[in-house]
Design an enzyme around this catalytic site. Structure first.
Site, PDB file in Angstrom:
ATOM      1  N   GLU A 122       6.071  13.103   9.138  1.00 13.28           N
ATOM      2  CA  GLU A 122       5.941  11.644   9.103  1.00 13.28           C
ATOM      3  C   GLU A 122       6.129  11.171  10.534  1.00 13.28           C
ATOM      4  OE1 GLU A 122       8.844   9.428   6.884  1.00 13.28           O
ATOM      5  OE2 GLU A 122       7.414   7.870   6.378  1.00 13.28           O
ATOM      6  N   HIS A 134      11.412   4.777  12.493  1.00 13.84           N
ATOM      7  CA  HIS A 134      11.043   5.850  13.425  1.00 13.84           C
ATOM      8  C   HIS A 134      11.187   5.372  14.870  1.00 13.84           C
ATOM      9  CE1 HIS A 134       9.336   8.569  10.325  1.00 13.84           C
ATOM     10  NE2 HIS A 134       9.227   7.437   9.668  1.00 13.84           N
ATOM     11  N   HIS A 207       4.195   5.984   1.135  1.00 12.97           N
ATOM     12  CA  HIS A 207       4.952   4.855   0.572  1.00 12.97           C
ATOM     13  C   HIS A 207       4.180   3.538   0.648  1.00 12.97           C
ATOM     14  CE1 HIS A 207       6.389   4.499   4.719  1.00 12.97           C
ATOM     15  NE2 HIS A 207       7.290   5.445   4.588  1.00 12.97           N
ATOM     16  N   ARG A 218      -7.542 -12.258   1.474  1.00  8.59           N
ATOM     17  CA  ARG A 218      -8.673 -12.471   2.390  1.00  8.59           C
ATOM     18  C   ARG A 218      -8.779 -11.397   3.461  1.00  8.59           C
ATOM     19  NH1 ARG A 218     -10.081 -17.662   1.045  1.00  8.59           N
ATOM     20  NH2 ARG A 218      -8.298 -19.057   0.835  1.00  8.59           N
ATOM     21  N   ASP A 239      12.751   2.390  -6.018  1.00  7.15           N
ATOM     22  CA  ASP A 239      14.199   2.185  -6.132  1.00  7.15           C
ATOM     23  C   ASP A 239      14.517   0.738  -6.478  1.00  7.15           C
ATOM     24  OD1 ASP A 239      13.446   1.020  -3.760  1.00  7.15           O
ATOM     25  OD2 ASP A 239      14.955   1.993  -2.518  1.00  7.15           O
ATOM     26  N   ASP A 265      11.709   9.355  -0.376  1.00  7.74           N
ATOM     27  CA  ASP A 265      11.952   9.007   1.031  1.00  7.74           C
ATOM     28  C   ASP A 265      13.464   9.067   1.304  1.00  7.74           C
ATOM     29  OD1 ASP A 265      11.321   8.374   3.639  1.00  7.74           O
ATOM     30  OD2 ASP A 265      10.952   6.252   3.272  1.00  7.74           O
TER      31      ASP A 265
END
Ligand SMILES: [Zn+2]
Length: 372
Positions: A122, A134, A207, A218, A239, A265
């Site tokens: 990831e 991250h 996710h 739109r 969760d 995750d």
């Protein structure tokens, strides 16, 4: 080695006959002649063991700890919550740290946890604007050369990628070469950019709704593309915090029972006390079931597959009949694994639930690794 696992399957008491780690037969309970086999009578609901393609940690251990001890601790922790196969998930990190995690993997002997199917990268190929937890300093443009180095260092099974970044197309092609599943995520991509990546071979969305644009009628983006695209799988962190149950219900209706896979995750906090933890190079606060950076950003979860199934059932996101698909079979199929179904020829990965949905038994390859 023979074992018989008894439980309720689709409303009937059945015996699952296991040999050498695989299911050789499924028959009415007590009907088959079973000599010399060990009987595990779960007295509960028997389901295929859960498959989780997005796990960063558990039991105080983190994938980036880069050791077999850490990997086993994670596998054992999640097995207590019904997971029988998982994909160890890295975070955006230096090339050295990512290589170290991959290189730490060894094929283990029998251990006390879920099977590890390999690694999910990831990052680092994700968009700075959608990076979540991250670290910004470790995000890089998608590089086929870098992916190749990872694939050669360890069993990479999935990579999360922002398709709008330069180099993404080449990385998708390289991933396909190595039979690595490309999952689109941590991305600011438009609908068209996402669709193009699916055309090139991306198969999933990481996710869904989290770390991407939400549904805008739109200006559709990655979430809309992943829901609209019939052949794309979507991960959902169920969760009750990461995605509102109403949106989760919409997602399952859009995708159908074969297009959604529950993921946790989860970070190291699973089965640990509340407090401060280190994740993705920064301090996180684990409190009231949530994991957040000091600024409030969600940073992974404390979720287990057991809990995700309970939340889904409690909020009508799916029905009990759908659980084998959304919690096991879909993820297994995405990875090309003969798991996630209670059927002859499949790996004997099983989970038993009590009437209130709590995990009572977990069997990996027919071996009891958890008994409540
Ligand atoms: Zn993650």
């Amino acid at each position: 080695m023979r074992a018989v696992v008894r439980g309720l399957i689709e409303g009937q008491w059945k015996d699952v006959i296991v040999e050498e780690g695989f299911i050789v037969d499924v028959c009415e309970a007590g009907v088959g002649v079973i000599t010399g086999a060990r009987l595990v009578d779960t007295a509960g609901l028997l389901l295929p063991g859960f498959v989780d393609v997005h796990v960063h940690g558990g039991g105080g251990a983190d994938v980036m700890d880069a050791s077999m001890e850490a990997f086993e601790q994670i596998a054992a922790t999640h097995a207590r919550h019904g997971t029988t196969a998982l994909v160890l998930t890295t975070v955006a990190a230096s090339r050295e740290a990512t290589l170290a995690a991959l290189a730490a993997w060894r094929t283990p002997g029998p251990w006390r946890g879920a099977d590890v199917l390999g690694f999910h990268l990831e990052g680092p190929f994700i968009h700075p604007a959608k990076r979540g937890a991250h670290p910004a300093e470790h995000l890089r443009a998608p590089s086929p050369e870098e992916l190749r180095a990872y694939a050669e260092a360890g069993p990479v099974r999935m990579v999360t990628l922002a398709p709008e970044l330069p180099g993404a197309d080449e990385v998708i092609r390289t991933a396909r070469e190595f039979r690595i599943v490309v999952s689109l995520g941590h991305s600011a991509s438009t609908y068209d950019e996402a669709m193009r990546a699916f055309d090139l071979g991306a198969q999933s969305a990481t996710h869904v709704f989290n770390a991407m644009d939400g549904l805008d009628h739109r200006r559709p983006g990655l979430a809309a593309a992943a829901l609209d695209r019939a052949d794309a799988m979507v991960e959902i962190i169920l969760d009750g915090v990461h995605v509102h149950p109403a949106i989760a219900r919409l997602a399952v209706r859009a995708k159908g029972r074969h297009g959604v896979m529950l993921v946790t995750d989860a970070v190291s906090v699973v089965d640990m006390p509340e407090g401060r933890y280190w994740f993705a190079g920064a301090e996180m606060v684990y409190r009231a079931g949530e994991v957040r950076r000091p600024d409030g950003t969600l940073a992974g979860s404390a979720l287990t597959m057991e809990r995700a199934v309970q939340v889904g059932l409690a909020h009508g996101v799916f029905l009990l009949d759908d659980v084998p698909d959304v919690a096991a079979a879909n993820a297994a199929r995405l990875l090309g694994e003969r798991r996630g179904r209670i059927a002859r020829g499949y790996r004997a990965d099983l989970v038993a639930l009590s009437a209130d949905g709590a995990v009572t038994h977990t069997l990996v390859g027919g071996r009891l690794v958890h008994c409540a």
